[in-house]
Each structure stands twice: as structure tokens, then as C-alpha cells.
Design an enzyme around this catalytic site. Structure first.
Site, PDB file in Angstrom:
ATOM      1  CD  GLU A 112       8.030  -3.713   1.245  1.00  0.00           C
ATOM      2  OE1 GLU A 112       7.170  -2.863   0.959  1.00  0.00           O
ATOM      3  OE2 GLU A 112       8.210  -4.154   2.393  1.00  0.00           O
TER       4      GLU A 112
ATOM      5  CB  CYS B 150       6.634  -3.359   6.233  1.00  0.00           C
ATOM      6  SG  CYS B 150       5.389  -2.097   6.492  1.00  0.00           S
TER       7      CYS B 150
ATOM      8  CG  ASN C 149       9.133   1.617   5.773  1.00  0.00           C
ATOM      9  OD1 ASN C 149       9.149   2.411   4.832  1.00  0.00           O
ATOM     10  ND2 ASN C 149       8.130   0.798   5.971  1.00  0.00           N
ATOM     11  CD  GLU C 150       4.017   2.874   6.406  1.00  0.00           C
ATOM     12  OE1 GLU C 150       3.654   1.761   6.851  1.00  0.00           O
ATOM     13  OE2 GLU C 150       3.612   3.323   5.327  1.00  0.00           O
TER      14      GLU C 150
HETATM   15  O1  AHR Z   1       3.796  -0.754   0.019  1.00  0.00           O
HETATM   16  C1  AHR Z   1       3.392  -1.731   0.910  1.00  0.00           C
HETATM   17  C2  AHR Z   1       3.632  -1.330   2.358  1.00  0.00           C
HETATM   18  O2  AHR Z   1       2.875  -0.211   2.698  1.00  0.00           O
HETATM   19  C3  AHR Z   1       5.033  -0.916   2.687  1.00  0.00           C
HETATM   20  O3  AHR Z   1       5.846  -1.977   2.947  1.00  0.00           O
HETATM   21  C4  AHR Z   1       4.856  -0.090   3.912  1.00  0.00           C
HETATM   22  O4  AHR Z   1       5.871   0.845   4.091  1.00  0.00           O
HETATM   23  C5  AHR Z   1       3.479   0.484   3.766  1.00  0.00           C
HETATM   24  O5  AHR Z   1       2.716   0.290   4.898  1.00  0.00           O
END
Ligand code: AHR
Length: 655
Positions: free
Chosen positions: A46, A242, A373-374
Site C-alpha cells: 500500500e 484503505c 478492502n476493510e
Molecule cells: O495497513 C494500514 C491500514 O490498516 C490499511 O490501509 C487498512 O486496511 C488497515 O486498517
């Protein structure tokens, strides 16, 4: 007499403190319990902590196309030897909406030098003897007799590289010039001087080292990609995280905008820019110079299966949580379908043809895709259903990765876990950022998971030495050992857990937002953390098949701080035992090997230290790193001591 008693007592205390009773384990090398998935163990990439822009993407100029909100951020007007002039930012959004800003440099003095300097990403890393490639888009509408002089300056202001070019074309043209640096400097800056009266328009002012990963022009930092290749990862997850979701939907990652000519890739604010008040990074943007094509290529280069994660019509639920209405979801779903065609489609398809035009006629062999993603909640489930139906209707073989929320348990996790199991989801993406204690206590997490349900992707995890989000978290040996202990549970449950990745991956020592991270770097150097070595030891020794390792009839997980697992590597004809001693006492262990005749010498790789708080750093990159040794083996019993705070990988060759 008194002396003898004291000596005896001391010996006893030492023995009790240092050498526990011998522990005897049985490894049944002929009883295959599960096959290890080739996707174990992977990488989570990321663009956080300046991982891409300012990191692995080797561009040295920050804000090269003047698209930051403050258009001249990172730049400073300069003049010397009587030079004078002005710099104006011009907006040409009608002509180039995706890259609207250019600068007009008007040189008013016939003598001296006038121009601007760029500070780089917390400076520029320059290496003596290395060739650098400077490029610029320029136009000279007034046919001014102006020369562009490029200089690299050390932090102390010495010139450590120089070149010049003459922008003759009236219309936009790209100019490229190479030069060799005369000194090594971690905090260099780039000066772009104009000499001679006139007005020149400039855009895309860029500087790259010529030596990049695979020496691709405008490519990636070779030392950092090498660190990834050295992990021999099973997959590469990109672009996050994220960042996929964005703080709001306008700020989400859109893969179609990340491919093609780099000057047509629209720059946006990096969502981590202002995420943490205590680690503000206002100069953090995304140029998408590392875009989807580069991600796919990198995955291919390092032998990893590509795993793109796409926005599912939801912005980050920790931020705005903006939603795309259900009847407006089509373009998002289409993006997913088009991405599969881009990766796998034939040359007779629209997106497959584009892939070929971008230099890769062969398909990328995409096998899986993350939807969101989350994410969590009912709103995710309803969007997920639309995506899943559309993808499976057209591409039934593509496996879909589904989020079960940001936490390892709780209301949101339970809802998604139950729902996606009922809906027969392929792979569930679990995330956990918890203390080392949690990792030790959860080494058995998957022992009782449904063997027939969805596979598990431990998609983001890292032990936090203080607490999640704390800037004081450190990549300690203690955290790395807790992860290793937990990973014995992943390996033991290879029939359920098919993918895993530590997160985040990279961090710039001067520009990070989130800690801990797997690999740290500055502008010239980088180092792997103890956590990196744990990932590497698991990955390089993942084997092909899991076999039982028992203490009596019990599997070993947690007693006296010890965790272990065993697997075969059928290709190498090896039995591999991984043993973690997370405690303060040495352990004497004996492994009785059944069902395999072994050679009389084993290799042992140890990662350990008496100080569990030890960390690596740029100056001491290998303060804690794996050490290899050999071990004599007598018959079928493998005897050794596993020191306190140590992870060992023991490899036994079959006769
Ligand atoms: O790894 C950092 C962040 O942690 C990522 O972007 C997210 O998916 C998680 O909350």
C-alpha cells in the site's frame, strides 16, 4: 563445605533458569495432514508511509507536474549571478483536465541564472558514479534563446551533477538528458536553471536513477524491490489497504487512471496525508507512477500471483463512509470486469488489447480479486452480492476475496463471517493489528475453523508493541516472535489458511504515518525488520505438505511459550521443523522423526537474541537477523537447545 553447597545451589538455580526439562516431540513425516498453498506467504503493498511516491517508485522529484494543492509545493524559486525573472503557474484544464498545471518561467535578466529547485521526498538519494536521467516537458512559444541547466546539489550546496539542454521546439516536447553524479548524498536537491532572456513553459520535471529494478526507465527502486523478491512471495496484494477506499469516494483508487502515459495519470492527494494528526504529511500525493500495469509487472517479476483489491462503492468507513447508491454501482462493477479483461483478456478484447499496447501481450493470469478492502455492515453485503454475481457470471473461475471487517472478532466480524459462509464465499480476508500477547494466544485460532467453509486470507496483520496506531510501536524481536508463533498456527491449518500477509510493508524513516512496518528505508538505504526475517523464514521454508508434530498426543502450541510446526518439502526431499521459543528460558528439545530416514546432519537457521526488545535500524540493519548452523543428528532423534526468545528452522534431508 559451605562453598560446595553454594556452588550446588547456584548450579541448580542456573539449571532451572536456563535449561528446562527436555521436551520430546514426535514428527510423523509420513502422515500428510494438508497441502501448503503456493500462495503462502504473500506481500501486502500500500502507498502508506511514502511506500510508492517517495519510496519504491524511483522518481526523485516531488510534485513534478505541479498538481499539489499548493502548486509550487516542494519547489523554491532560485536565482544567482544576477539572474532574475518570475514563475507563474498556469492552469490549462480545458486542454488537459488530468494534468492541468504547468509553469511559465519568464527570465528577465540577460545575465546569470534564474529558475527553481526541488527538495525531493525529504531530500533526494544520489549515488556517486550512478547515471541519472533528467527529463522535462517544455515548449518555447517565443523561440527564446534559453538554455536549461540542471544541477544536483548536496545538502551543503556543492554541485554533484550537472547537465544542460536547449528547448528549441515551439510546441510541447519531452527532453531527456543523462549525467553521472560525482558524490553520494542522502539529502540532495535538484536545481533547474534557465539561462538567457525569454519565456519557457515547463511540466513533468523528472529525475530518475538509470539503474532501477530490471533497469526499466522511470521504474522502481531496485534495492527495495529486491527485498520483496527475497521474500519469494506467493502473491502481491495491491494497491492496499484503505487507499483503495479513499477518505471519500473522489479520493478512491481508480485503476483505469493509473495506467498509460504517466503525464496523463491524474494526481490525487494520498489519503494518508492528513490521517494522523500526530504524523501529518501534507506533501503526500499519489502520482500513480506506480500504477496497475507496474503492479502486475512487479508481481510477475518476483513470481507472485497478482491480487488486486478494488473499491466496491464504499469510501473508508473509518472516515466519511460515503456510499455509491445501489442503482449507481454499475461503473464500479464494470471496473472490476474490465480489470479481469485487462489482466487476462485476449488481444481481440478492448482491455486485453490495451495491455498488449502497454507492452505485455501475454496475460497476467489473474486468479483472484478483492471486492472492497476493510468494509463492514449490511451496506457492504448488498454491494458485495452485486459484484460477486457479475464477476462469477462472467468469470466463474476468479476467486473473490471478501472482507470480514477490520477486527479479528466482534459484532461486525460475526455478521460478515456468518453471512459470507452462508453465501459460500471463496476467501475471507481477516485483519488483526493486536499486541504480541494476542498473537501468542491466537496461535490456535484456526484449529477449529470449518474445514469445508471459505478459505482464509490473513490479509493484514502485525503485532503492535504498544497499541494500534501508536507512533511508539517498534518492530521488536518480541513482536516478530509472537507473529512467528501465530504463523505456526497458519501453517498447521494450511487446509484452511491459504494466504497471509504482514502489513504495512514499507516505511520511509522520515515520512511515515504508521508503525510498525516490515521494511524501513531512507533515500539510499533500507533494512528488514525482525518481522521481515520471520516472514522470509516461513516463506522460504513453507514446504509442500504439513505433517503432525506432537508432544505425546497433543500438538504443541503455547506450553512454556513454545510453538512448533512441521512440513515436508517433497521437491527438495526435506522435513522442515519450525520452533518458536517466545519465553525467557532456554528449551532442550528432542524431535523423534517417524516415517522418514534422515541424513545425519541438519541445517538450523536461528533468529533470536537475549534481548527481546532488540530492533534493526539503518545503521544496524542486521542487529537481529537469521544465523545458519549445522547440527549432527544421531539416528532418528534430533536434539537441540532453543535459546530464549528464538525462532529456529530445522531442515532435515531424507536419505
Ligand atoms: O495497513 C494500514 C491500514 O490498516 C490499511 O490501509 C487498512 O486496511 C488497515 O486498517
Amino acid at each position: 563445605m559451605k562453598r560446595i553447597v553454594v556452588l550446588f545451589a547456584l548450579t541448580f538455580v542456573c539449571f532451572a533458569a536456563v535449561c528446562q526439562e527436555e521436551k520430546v516431540y514426535t514428527v510423523a513425516a509420513n502422515q500428510i495432514k494438508a497441502q501448503v498453498s503456493p500462495t503462502m506467504y504473500g506481500i501486502f503493498f500500500e502507498d502508506i508511509n511514502m511506500a510508492a511516491d517517495g519510496g519504491v517508485y524511483a522518481e526523485l522529484v516531488k510534485n513534478r507536474s505541479f498538481e499539489f494543492n499548493t502548486a509550487l509545493a516542494g519547489w523554491q524559486q532560485q536565482q544567482k549571478n544576477g539572474g532574475a525573472g518570475s514563475i507563474t503557474v498556469v492552469n490549462r484544464s480545458d486542454e488537459r483536465p488530468e494534468n492541468p498545471h504547468i509553469i511559465k518561467v519568464n527570465v528577465t535578466s540577460p545575465v546569470g541564472y534564474f529558475g527553481l529547485s526541488n527538495e525531493g521526498f525529504r531530500g533526494m538519494g544520489i549515488k556517486k558514479g550512478e547515471t541519472y536521467s533528467f527529463s522535462v516537458m517544455a515548449r518555447n512559444p517565443l523561440k527564446s534563446k534559453t538554455t536549461i541547466v540542471v544541477e544536483l546539489h548536496s545538502a551543503k550546496g556543492q554541485i554533484i551533477g550537472k547537465a544542460q539542454l536547449i528547448p528549441v521546439a515551439i510546441g510541447w516536447q519531452k527532453y531527456n538528458i543523462k549525467f553521472v553524479a560525482s558524490a553520494t548524498e542522502n539529502k540532495a536537491s535538484l536545481f533547474v536553471w534557465l539561462k538567457g532572456k525569454g519565456a519557457i513553459d515547463l511540466d513533468m520535471i523528472s529525475l530518475f536513477p538509470s539503474h532501477t529494478w530490471k533497469n526499466r526507465p522511470g521504474g522502481l527502486r531496485a534495492d527495495l524491490v529486491q527485498k520483496l523478491a527475497d521474500l519469494k512471495p506467493g502473491f502481491l496484494r495491491f494497491p492496499g489497504g484503505c487507499i483503495v477506499e479513499g477518505r471519500d469516494l473522489a479520493n478512491r483508487y481508480q485503476w483505469k487512471k493509473s495506467i498509460g502515459d504517466i503525464d496523463k495519470r491524474e494526481n490525487i492527494i494520498n489519503r494518508w496525508n492528513t490521517e494522523f494528526g500526530h504524523r501529518l504529511t501534507p506533501d503526500y500525493y499519489q502520482t500513480f507512477g506506480l500504477g496497475f500495469m507496474e503492479y502486475f509487472l512487479t508481481a510477475e517479476d518476483i513470481g507472485a500471483t497478482p491480487l488486486p483489491i478494488l473499491n466496491c462503492g464504499m469510501a473508508c468507513q473509518f472516515n466519511t463512509g460515503q456510499l455509491v447508491a445501489m442503482d449507481k454501482l454499475d461503473p464500479y462493477v464494470q471496473d472490476a470486469l474490465d480489470l479481469i479483461e485487462f489482466a487476462n483478456g485476449g488481444l481481440d478484447t478492448k482491455w486485453g488489447k490495451l495491455r498488449a499496447e502497454l507492452g505485455h501481450p501475454k496475460p497476467f493470469n489473474l486468479k483472484m480479486l478483492g471486492v472492497g478492502n476493510e468494509q463492514w455492515g449490511e451496506q457492504y453485503i448488498e454491494r458485495w452480492k452485486i459484484f460477486t454475481k457479475a464477476i462469477k457470471d462472467k468469470y466463474p473461475d476468479i476467486k473473490i476475496i471478501s472482507s470480514v471487517g477490520p477486527f479479528a472478532g466482534g459484532k461486525e466480524f460475526d455478521l460478515l463471517n456468518k453471512t459470507f459462509r452462508e453465501l459460500d464465499a471463496d476467501i475471507l480476508d481477516e485483519h488483526y493489528y493486536n499486541g504480541p500477547k494476542w498473537f501468542l494466544e491466537n496461535a490456535k485460532r484456526y484449529d477449529n475453523y470449518d474445514r469445508k467453509g471459505p478459505k482464509i486470507f490473513a490479509g493484514e496483520y502485525a503485532a503492535q508493541s504498544v497499541t494500534t496506531g501508536s507512533p511508539d510501536n517498534k518492530n521488536t524481536l518480541e513482536c516478530a516472535l509472537a507473529e512467528a508463533a501465530f504463523m505456526t498456527g497458519l501453517e498447521r491449518n494450511a487446509d484452511v489458511v491459504t494466504m497471509a500477509s504482514y502489513a504495512p510493508l514499507f516505511a520511509h524513516v522520515d515520512a511515515w504515518q504508521w508503525t510498525p512496518d516490515l521494511i524501513w528505508f531512507d533515500n539510499l538505504r533500507s533494512y528488514g525488520t525482525p518481522n521481515y526475517y520471520v516472514q522470509q523464514l516461513f516463506s522460504l521454508n513453507k514446504g509442500t505438505d504439513v505433517v503432525p508434530l506432537l508432544e505425546g498426543t497433543e500438538m504443541i502450541s503455547g506450553r512454556d511459550g513454545c510453538y512448533a510446526t512441521a512440513c515436508l518439502d517433497k521437491n527438495k526431499k526435506e522435513l522442515i521443523i519450525k520452533f518458536v521459543n517466545s519465553g525467557a528460558k532456554s528449551q532442550s528439545v528432542v524431535f523423534n522423526i517417524e516415517g522418514m530416514d534422515i541424513k545425519n546432519q541438519a541445517t538450523v537457521t536461528s533468529l533470536g537474541n537475549t534481548d527481546k526488545t532488540i530492533v534493526n535500524s539503518l545503521d544496524k540493519p542486521k542487529a537481529i537477523s537469521p544465523v545458519d548452523s549445522t547440527l549432527a543428528v544421531n539416528g532418528k532423534a534430533v536434539k537441540l537447545t532453543v535459546e530464549s526468545y528464538t525462532f529456529k528452522v530445522i531442515k532435515l534431508k531424507s536419505i
